[in-house]
Each structure stands twice: as structure tokens, then as C-alpha cells.
Design an enzyme around this catalytic site. Structure first.
Site, mmCIF file in Angstrom:
data_model
loop_
_atom_site.group_PDB
_atom_site.id
_atom_site.type_symbol
_atom_site.label_atom_id
_atom_site.label_comp_id
_atom_site.label_asym_id
_atom_site.label_seq_id
_atom_site.Cartn_x
_atom_site.Cartn_y
_atom_site.Cartn_z
ATOM 1 N N GLU A 197 0.793 -1.229 0.000
ATOM 2 C CA GLU A 197 0.000 0.000 0.000
ATOM 3 C C GLU A 197 0.827 1.282 0.000
ATOM 4 O OE1 GLU A 197 0.416 -2.249 2.423
ATOM 5 O OE2 GLU A 197 0.295 -1.391 4.427
ATOM 6 N N GLU B 280 -5.506 -2.874 -0.778
ATOM 7 C CA GLU B 280 -4.429 -1.862 -0.731
ATOM 8 C C GLU B 280 -5.023 -0.451 -0.676
ATOM 9 O OE1 GLU B 280 -1.886 -3.263 0.126
ATOM 10 O OE2 GLU B 280 -2.199 -5.259 -0.718
ATOM 11 N N TYR C 138 -4.684 -10.538 9.914
ATOM 12 C CA TYR C 138 -5.608 -10.249 8.814
ATOM 13 C C TYR C 138 -7.025 -10.726 9.128
ATOM 14 C CZ TYR C 138 -1.644 -9.122 5.773
ATOM 15 O OH TYR C 138 -0.537 -8.542 5.221
ATOM 16 N N HIS D 224 -6.011 0.461 2.817
ATOM 17 C CA HIS D 224 -4.872 0.878 3.652
ATOM 18 C C HIS D 224 -4.663 2.397 3.621
ATOM 19 C CE1 HIS D 224 -2.948 -2.594 5.412
ATOM 20 N NE2 HIS D 224 -2.806 -3.227 4.263
ATOM 21 N N ASP E 96 8.351 -9.850 10.465
ATOM 22 C CA ASP E 96 7.733 -10.628 9.402
ATOM 23 C C ASP E 96 6.944 -11.822 9.965
ATOM 24 O OD1 ASP E 96 7.641 -10.587 6.566
ATOM 25 O OD2 ASP E 96 8.727 -12.502 6.582
HETATM 26 N N1 BES Z 1 1.022 -4.365 3.839
HETATM 27 C C1 BES Z 1 0.785 -5.654 3.328
HETATM 28 C C2 BES Z 1 2.043 -6.351 2.858
HETATM 29 C C3 BES Z 1 3.105 -6.538 3.925
HETATM 30 C C4 BES Z 1 2.782 -6.822 5.242
HETATM 31 C C5 BES Z 1 4.423 -6.452 3.571
HETATM 32 C C6 BES Z 1 3.793 -6.983 6.192
HETATM 33 C C7 BES Z 1 5.427 -6.606 4.516
HETATM 34 C C8 BES Z 1 5.110 -6.874 5.836
HETATM 35 C C9 BES Z 1 -0.218 -5.632 2.172
HETATM 36 O O1 BES Z 1 -1.236 -4.708 2.348
HETATM 37 C C10 BES Z 1 -0.901 -6.971 2.146
HETATM 38 O O2 BES Z 1 -1.532 -7.295 3.113
HETATM 39 N N2 BES Z 1 -0.765 -7.714 1.052
HETATM 40 C C11 BES Z 1 -1.378 -9.013 0.897
HETATM 41 C C12 BES Z 1 -2.586 -8.949 0.021
HETATM 42 C C13 BES Z 1 -3.876 -8.772 0.713
HETATM 43 C C14 BES Z 1 -5.016 -8.831 -0.286
HETATM 44 C C15 BES Z 1 -4.132 -9.697 1.853
HETATM 45 C C16 BES Z 1 -0.405 -9.905 0.200
HETATM 46 O O3 BES Z 1 0.547 -9.394 -0.403
HETATM 47 O O4 BES Z 1 -0.582 -11.109 0.232
HETATM 48 ZN ZN ZN Z 2 -2.539 -5.297 3.930
#
Ligand code: BES
Ligand code: ZN
Length: 621
Positions: free
Chosen positions: A288, A313, A401, A316, A393
Site C-alpha cells: 500500500e 491496498e 488479517y 490501507h 515478518d
Molecule cells: N502491507 C501488506 C504487505 C506486507 C505486510 C508487507 C507486512 C510486509 C510486511 C499488504 O497490504 C498486504 O496485506 N498484502 C497481501 C494482500 C492482501 C489482499 C491480503 C499480500 O501481499 O498477500
Molecule cells: Zn494489507
């Protein structure tokens, strides 16, 4: 945390003045209030001593050396007795530091795993500008350099990788505005999480401004041979020429999503919402970055079936980018709120049928993940995490989520949608451009929504936030369409329905995904052959369906899918797909095959993906 709590009242008083319109100017008073912030164990910075408020970044991108040489100049606010500014850095080669224009000594502390090194620079309470000249490492963890005919560079800063390309106070609770001047090869376009160009410059020089204060994890840069297409008044897409038409079609409903989002939770604070299609090596689905979401090309399905990722995104822009988790222990405040908001956007634009199918899939993913985590580290099933001394991480699981989502859904169902929407809208407006931690949110929740003991009993917040697994009052989802898929799957398993009798061609992606991902692990390869013969699944253009298919093909050792499997793993670097497939291979005695593919694929992956895959394959040596 304890000291922080007693200041919550003071902090709330400070924010009362700005409850209607969103004001993005950093306030002096905010600095004082934020001195009582929660401790971020993933940053060396000490914002209570000195805080960065603006970054001026001057950079030159060198593809041949895979390096960026840059000067980062910060405007700082130092407290009365400050004697140093602490920045985070990792793998940076620091050439020199100036303080208010005068060359200064600096000190790099010992290297810690994940965290890198503290960079300490002497300052006084009067200091205004601190400047650091440096070169990044060719292995900087945030970068992925793509070579060949289509050179590309992108960064991924979240959670704590910004420090590998910009020395910074790399903590989500610290916000700054920025401007940048970036020089890149003249045939490429540079883009950032800022006001962006829509055309290439003649000489490869680009200027950027981000006027709204952002945390460091939202710093982003991409360099590639991309074009821009508008898809709406405030929305557009960037992609390489081979993908630009497909991207324009796939994401043409972004403006509708933006309008729906604003109707739900208030004005969009970032002026434009554009999306950049990255190389397939991007380790995530989406990121995002403000004003410019970074997205994997694997969501281009040709039928707009995977756009919930864009809704996510986009959401966010409120949950995360506007109201930001104070530390990575509070990650659910970013992601749980975002999944809830994502579902609401999907419901508004595509209808309840679709959003309930998505919720059902989210529920299944959650139940599976809770089971898996309970076996390893049950405390990781709490919404509030304890990631001290760990890689942040580790918090990127379905808990933040989907458990987060179901918690908000419970709140909605408890107080009713109207009251909950009013609450959320005020929450975002009141805390815009501010930091939020779990305690502060719970305080706010109890004051503004759960204001009777009956409501508090009904929700049982602590069972969700500091309790294990899924509480018994978790909302139930129901989707007729998914139930029909489950019935069809059962009949197929029992042999009552043949493969060609399945209503595959009527099914949407969510239904196909449900079917494939729920095939029993021990399904015979011959039965996959039947499915493939009937519906040519191996050739699907939907990467979520393909992923579920390949994962099952591994479990069933359906070898005709292996060539597709190999090319998928070599081309696509999205960790969410890689992990279960490599895992499946090692668990079914095909570790050698996994390692053979990985050897070919690894150079194409981003550090986020190799970190996970190296560990996974090493555990099965
Ligand atoms: N902000 C996250 C990606 C992220 C989280 C990167 C933690 C690094 C550390 C992004 O918004 C996200 O959640 N992406 C998901 C997709 C979403 C539809 C659940 C993904 O990339 O799987
Ligand atoms: Zn996210």
C-alpha cells in the site's frame, strides 16, 4: 506500555480539536505527546530525544553495480536535552555526515539480526539539519534488481527494510514528509510513494514530493520502462508496455472503489490513487505505498476476478497509512481493519454475494492457520503480538488479517452496521496521520462504542486481543454459492458426480478455488487427470486457481502438472504461493525436485521470499 497508558487521556485531549477535517501538517504538540509513545523493539531510534520530520533524498541509481548512492538530509526536532540523533541502518556504506552543514563524526553500533545497526549522530537541541551520504549494498534486502531487456528495480520497505536503502527512524510511529531527486538510466521512469510523473523525463532525472507525513515503511521507489494510463479522475495504472492494456482493463474499476471507500469512511487523504504493476518477482500480492500501490502481475486474470487485492491496498489509505500501527506488535490494527474495509468495498462495488464468498474463504484460511500456529507457538494466535527479538515478518499471518477481520465483524454485528460505520469513520478522522497502539484503541473502543457492560460482555475483547485461537463468539459466515461448491465436491469425492458434470464453467474464481483447495490430500493423480481433461485446469489464466491446482498436484504427485509447476515457481516470486508449494514438495518426499527448481528460481526472488524458502528447505536437509 504502562507509562504509555497513563498518557492516553492526554493524547486524546490533544486530538479532540481536529475531529472533522483531516489535517496533515505535523504539529509541534504532536511531538510532545508522542514522546510518550509505545516502545518499538524493532528500531534503534529514540524519538523522545530527537525526531526526524522531513527527508530530502538525493539519489543516483546504478543498475550495473546494483547500488544507490544518495544523500539523505533530515530536518529534525530535538528535545531540550538532546545530544544525539539515532537512525536505523542496515548494510549501508556511510561516507560522511554533516550537522547543520558542518562535517560531523558519527558512530555505527553493533549489528543485530534483522535490525542492522544504530547510526548515532551528535546533535544539540538547536540542531535543524542532519545529512548522511551513503551507498547501499548490492544485496540490500529491500531491493529487487531485474536484469535483461526489461531492467527493473523496486523496493519493499515494510516491515523494517527501509533502513537498507535510506538511513531513517525506521519505526511506524514516526512520520515525516519527504522530497526526492532521483537520477536513473534515461530510458527508464522512476516512481515513488509521492507525486509521480506520467511520462519519462528526457534525461532520467525525476523530482518527487510527499506532502503528507508518512512512516518509513511507506517509503518506496520503482524504476522501470513503464507507461501510464488513466482509468478515472483520480486513478491510473503504470505497467510495462506488454502489460499496460491488460492492466488498464483489469483495474478500470479503481475509481468506483475509491468512491465507495470515501462514502464509507471519509475523504481520501492522498489526492491520487494509482497502481504500479511490478515484475512477477514481487514477493507480495500488493503493498500500500501511498499514492501508488505496488502490485503483483499475478492478479491480472483478464476478468477482474482478483481485484479484491486492490480494494485491500486502497483500504490501507485509511487503515495503516492514515492511522498507523504504533509497533509491529499492533500489526492487526493495520491489517485486520484493512481486511474489514476491503470486504466493505467489495460488498459496495460487487455485492454481498461476492463479499460473503470472500469472507468464507477468509474464514477457512483462518481456521487452518490457527490450527497450524497452535502447534508451534500458540501465543502467535493473539491479535496483540509480542515480536521483541523476532523478525516482525513473523507477524504476517492470518491472525492479524482474518482474526482481526472477524473481530471487527463481531463489533459490527454487536452494535449494528450504522453505529459501527459511524464509529469507524470518526476513528479514522480523529486519528488521521497519527499512531495507534492496541491499548489506545481498546480505550477508544470502550469509550466510543462498547460503552455498556452488556456490550463489553457480549464482545469479550480480551479473549480476542490477548487470548488464543478463535473465541466462541466468532461471527458465522454463510454463502449459498460456497455451500453448493462443497456439496458438489462431496458428490465428486463419493463418485456420484463425474468431473465433466461439475458446473466448472459457471463457477467464479472463488468457487473454483474453494473446490480445488478442499480436495482431500490423498486424491489420486488419476482423478486430477479427469478434472484436467474436463476443464483444462493446468492452462488456467487465474493464478489463484492455478496455485490451488499446483498445490494439489504436488500432494497427488500429478506429474503432468510439473512442467507448469516449474515455470510458475521460476517466474513468480509471490511468497504466498511459493511457501505452500515448496512445503508440499518436501512433505511428499520430493525435496530433491524442490531444491532443483529452487536453484534455478532463487536468483529471481526477492530477499523476503528467499528468507522464507531458505529456512523451509534447510529444515528438510
Ligand atoms: N502491507 C501488506 C504487505 C506486507 C505486510 C508487507 C507486512 C510486509 C510486511 C499488504 O497490504 C498486504 O496485506 N498484502 C497481501 C494482500 C492482501 C489482499 C491480503 C499480500 O501481499 O498477500
Ligand atoms: Zn494489507
Amino acid at each position: 506500555m504502562k507509562t504509555f497508558k497513563s498518557f492516553v487521556g492526554a493524547l486524546m485531549l490533544l486530538t479532540i480539536g481536529c475531529s472533522t477535517s483531516i489535517d496533515s501538517t505535523p504539529k509541534k504538540s504532536q511531538f510532545v505527546a508522542e514522546m510518550k509513545r509505545a516502545t518499538d523493539h524493532h528500531s534503534f531510534s529514540k524519538p523522545e530525544e530527537a525526531i526526524t520530520t522531513h527527508l530530502k533524498w538525493d539519489a543516483k541509481v546504478d543498475f550495473d553495480r546494483r547500488q544507490i548512492t544518495a544523500t539523505a538530509t533530515y530536518t529534525i526536532q530535538a528535545s531540550a536535552n538532546a545530544n544525539r540523533l539515532l537512525l536505523d541502518s542496515r548494510d549501508l556504506d556511510i561516507h560522511g555526515v554533516t550537522v547543520d552543514g558542518v562535517e560531523s563524526r558519527f558512530e555505527l553500533g553493533p549489528t543485530r539480526p534483522f535490525l542492522g545497526q544504530p547510526l548515532s549522530i551528535p546533535v544539540t537541541s538547536e540542531t535543524q539539519k542532519v545529512s548522511v551520504s551513503y551507498t547501499t549494498s548490492p544485496n540490500a534486502a529491500a531491493f529487487l534488481w531485474v536484469e535483461g531487456d526489461a531492467p527493473f528495480l523496486f523496493t519493499q520497505s515494510q516491515a523494517i527494510l527501509a533502513r537498507t536503502w535510506v538511513p531513517c527512524q525506521d519505526s511506524p510511529g514516526i512520520r515525516f514528509t519527504y522530497e526526492a531527486h532521483v537520477e536513473v538510466p534515461s530510458d527508464l521512469m522512476a516512481l515513488m510513494s509521492a507525486v509521480n510523473p506520467t511520462e519519462k523525463s528526457k534525461n532520467g532525472h525525476y523530482d518527487f514530493v510527499m506532502e503528507q507525513p508518512i512512516p518509513s515503511y511507506l517509503l518506496a521507489l520503482a524504476v522501470g520502462d513503464v507507461e501510464f494510463r488513466s482509468v478515472g479522475e483520480h486513478t491510473g495504472v503504470y505497467a510495462t508496455s506488454d502489460l499496460i492494456d491488460a492492466a488498464q482493463f483489469e483495474f478500470s474499476e479503481m475509481e468506483d472503489m475509491l468512491v465507495a471507500a470515501e462514502e464509507l469512511y471519509g475523504k481520501y487523504a492522498w489526492e491520487r490513487y494509482d497502481l504500479l504493476v511490478l515484475p512477477a518477482a514481487f514477493p507480495f500480492g500488493g503493498m500500500e505505498n501511498p499514492r501508488l500501490t505496488f502490485a503483483t502481475p499475478t492478479i491480472i486474470a483478464g476478468d477482474r476476478s482478483l481485484v479484491s487485492l486492490v480494494a485491500h491496498e486502497l483500504a490501507h489509505s485509511w487503515s495503516g497509512n492514515l492511522v498507523t500501527n504504533a509497533t509491529w506488535d499492533d500489526f492487526w490494527l493495520n491489517e485486520g481493519f484493512t481486511v474489514y474495509f476491503e470486504q466493505r468495498i467489495m460488498e459496495a462495488v460487487y455485492g454481498r454475494d461476492i463479499s460473503e464468498m470472500l469472507s468464507t474463504l477468509s474464514y477457512q484460511g483462518l481456521v487452518d492457520e490457527v490450527d497450524a500456529i497452535m502447534d508451534v507457538n500458540p501465543n502467535d494466535t493473539h491479535l496483540r503480538l509480542h515480536l521483541k527479538d523476532r523478525d516482525p515478518d513473523d507477524g504476517m499471518t492470518a491472525i492479524a488479517y482474518d482474526k482481526g477481520y472477524f473481530f471487527l465483524r463481531l463489533l459490527e454485528e454487536t452494535v449494528g452496521r450504522q453505529a459501527f460505520d459511524a464509529f469507524l469513520k470518526t476513528y479514522f478522522t480523529t486519528h488521521a496521520f497519527q499512531v495507534m497502539d492496541t491499548d489506545l484503541f481498546l480505550e477508544y473502543l470502550n469509550t466510543h462504542l462498547l460503552n455498556t457492560s452488556r456490550l463489553r460482555d457480549q464482545v469479550n475483547v480480551s479473549a480476542w486481543v490477548d487470548g488464543k485461537g478463535l473465541p466462541p463468539n466468532c461471527p458465522q459466515v454463510s454463502s449459498d454459492r460456497i455451500e453448493r461448491v462443497d456439496a458438489a465436491l462431496n458428490a465428486w469425492i463419493q463418485g456420484e458426480t463425474t468431473s465433466d458434470e461439475l458446473p466448472w464453467s459457471d463457477w467464479l474464481y472463488q468457487e473454483r478455488y474453494r473446490f480445488l483447495s478442499n480436495l482431500p490430500d490423498n486424491t489420486e493423480a488419476s482423478r486430477l487427470a479427469e478434472l484436467d481433461a474436463a476443464w483444462d485446469i493446468n492452462s488456467t489464466g487465474n493464478n489463484e486457481v492455478l496455485f490451488a491446482w499446483l498445490e494439489q498436484s504436488v500432494r497427488s504427485q500429478y506429474t503432468p502438472a510439473y512442467e507448469r509447476l516449474r515455470s510458475f515457481l521460476v517466474e513468480v516470486g509471490r511468497r504466498k504461493f511459493l511457501t505452500p508449494i515448496y512445503q508440499g514438495l518436501v512433505e511428499t518426499g520430493q525435496a530433491d525436485f524442490a531444491r532443483e527448481i529452487y536453484k534455478e528460481a532463487r536468483p529471481n526472488y526477492h530477499s523476503v521470499a528467499t528468507g522464507t524458502m531458505d529456512a523451509l528447505l534447510a529444515a528438510h536437509e
